[in-house]
Design a protein around this motif. Sequence first.
Motif, mmCIF file in Angstrom:
data_model
loop_
_atom_site.group_PDB
_atom_site.id
_atom_site.type_symbol
_atom_site.label_atom_id
_atom_site.label_comp_id
_atom_site.label_asym_id
_atom_site.label_seq_id
_atom_site.Cartn_x
_atom_site.Cartn_y
_atom_site.Cartn_z
ATOM 1 N N LEU A 20 74.510 63.935 122.520
ATOM 2 C CA LEU A 20 74.458 64.379 123.917
ATOM 3 C C LEU A 20 74.982 63.306 124.862
ATOM 4 N N THR A 21 74.876 62.046 124.465
ATOM 5 C CA THR A 21 75.439 60.967 125.278
ATOM 6 C C THR A 21 76.963 61.056 125.277
ATOM 7 N N SER A 22 77.535 61.372 124.119
ATOM 8 C CA SER A 22 78.988 61.447 124.036
ATOM 9 C C SER A 22 79.537 62.742 124.626
ATOM 10 N N ARG A 23 78.739 63.808 124.579
ATOM 11 C CA ARG A 23 79.188 65.101 125.125
ATOM 12 C C ARG A 23 77.965 65.882 125.604
ATOM 13 N N ASP A 24 77.645 65.727 126.856
ATOM 14 C CA ASP A 24 76.443 66.340 127.437
ATOM 15 C C ASP A 24 76.659 67.835 127.660
ATOM 16 N N GLY A 25 75.570 68.584 127.682
ATOM 17 C CA GLY A 25 75.629 70.004 128.009
ATOM 18 C C GLY A 25 76.072 70.888 126.857
ATOM 19 N N GLN A 26 75.526 70.656 125.662
ATOM 20 C CA GLN A 26 75.906 71.440 124.493
ATOM 21 C C GLN A 26 74.859 72.514 124.185
ATOM 22 N N THR A 27 75.335 73.590 123.586
ATOM 23 C CA THR A 27 74.431 74.623 123.088
ATOM 24 C C THR A 27 73.907 74.193 121.724
ATOM 25 N N LEU A 28 72.908 74.892 121.233
ATOM 26 C CA LEU A 28 72.372 74.616 119.905
ATOM 27 C C LEU A 28 73.467 74.766 118.842
ATOM 28 N N PHE A 29 74.274 75.808 118.965
ATOM 29 C CA PHE A 29 75.358 76.035 118.010
ATOM 30 C C PHE A 29 76.335 74.871 118.001
ATOM 31 N N GLU A 30 76.725 74.405 119.192
ATOM 32 C CA GLU A 30 77.652 73.271 119.287
ATOM 33 C C GLU A 30 77.051 72.012 118.684
ATOM 34 N N LEU A 31 75.793 71.758 119.019
ATOM 35 C CA LEU A 31 75.125 70.574 118.478
ATOM 36 C C LEU A 31 75.088 70.611 116.952
ATOM 37 N N CYS A 32 74.713 71.731 116.390
ATOM 38 C CA CYS A 32 74.644 71.853 114.924
ATOM 39 C C CYS A 32 76.013 71.600 114.294
ATOM 40 N N ALA A 33 77.048 72.190 114.877
ATOM 41 C CA ALA A 33 78.397 72.027 114.337
ATOM 42 C C ALA A 33 78.837 70.572 114.406
ATOM 43 N N ARG A 34 78.570 69.904 115.514
ATOM 44 C CA ARG A 34 78.991 68.507 115.672
ATOM 45 C C ARG A 34 78.141 67.562 114.825
ATOM 46 N N GLU A 56 62.650 67.477 124.240
ATOM 47 C CA GLU A 56 62.381 68.089 125.547
ATOM 48 C C GLU A 56 60.951 67.802 125.994
ATOM 49 N N SER A 57 60.002 67.858 125.080
ATOM 50 C CA SER A 57 58.603 67.553 125.410
ATOM 51 C C SER A 57 58.441 66.117 125.887
ATOM 52 N N ALA A 58 59.242 65.224 125.330
ATOM 53 C CA ALA A 58 59.200 63.817 125.727
ATOM 54 C C ALA A 58 59.988 63.569 127.009
ATOM 55 N N GLY A 59 60.692 64.596 127.491
ATOM 56 C CA GLY A 59 61.470 64.460 128.718
ATOM 57 C C GLY A 59 62.853 63.876 128.507
ATOM 58 N N LEU A 60 63.248 63.676 127.254
ATOM 59 C CA LEU A 60 64.542 63.063 126.966
ATOM 60 C C LEU A 60 65.691 64.068 126.966
ATOM 61 N N VAL A 61 65.364 65.342 126.900
ATOM 62 C CA VAL A 61 66.365 66.401 126.952
ATOM 63 C C VAL A 61 65.902 67.435 127.970
ATOM 64 N N GLU A 62 66.840 67.867 128.796
ATOM 65 C CA GLU A 62 66.589 68.949 129.745
ATOM 66 C C GLU A 62 67.503 70.104 129.381
ATOM 67 N N THR A 63 67.073 71.302 129.709
ATOM 68 C CA THR A 63 67.872 72.480 129.370
ATOM 69 C C THR A 63 68.168 73.305 130.612
ATOM 70 N N ARG A 64 69.257 74.057 130.513
ATOM 71 C CA ARG A 64 69.633 74.984 131.579
ATOM 72 C C ARG A 64 70.179 76.239 130.911
ATOM 73 N N GLY A 67 73.098 82.832 131.311
ATOM 74 C CA GLY A 67 73.201 84.064 130.538
ATOM 75 C C GLY A 67 72.400 83.943 129.258
ATOM 76 N N ARG A 68 73.050 84.181 128.146
ATOM 77 C CA ARG A 68 72.329 84.083 126.882
ATOM 78 C C ARG A 68 72.451 82.704 126.234
ATOM 79 N N TYR A 69 73.095 81.773 126.925
ATOM 80 C CA TYR A 69 73.279 80.426 126.382
ATOM 81 C C TYR A 69 72.303 79.439 127.010
ATOM 82 N N LYS A 70 71.878 78.491 126.209
ATOM 83 C CA LYS A 70 70.975 77.436 126.658
ATOM 84 C C LYS A 70 71.701 76.108 126.411
#
Length: 93
Positions: A20-34, A56-64, A67-70
């Motif tokens: 996420l540091t190298s490419r912020d704002g990824q979906t779960l699918f993108e993260l898994c692939a990378r 996310e519980s630790a506050g280290l990741v935020e989500t937005r 539509g159907r993407y997170k």
Amino acid sequence: MGDVFKALADPTRRTILDELTSRDGQTLFELCARLVSIHGLSSSRQAVSQHLDVLESAGLVETRREGRYKFHYINTEPLEPIVERWLRKRGQT
């Protein structure tokens, strides 16, 4: 601060934060692939999702949601108390 240390204790979660540091704002699918293609981690989507929940519980990741993407974003704010406590004090002595 304990939640942050717990979240950072796992190497897969640290790799997710690196990603996420190298490419912020990824979906779960993108993260898994990378994670597979770049880092050689073959975790299931469910496992990565659970790691993201801990981060996310630790506050280290935020989500937005859009539509159907997170989308997942790194949040370094919870690391500030750690930096203040151990790193910045060294420079003041």
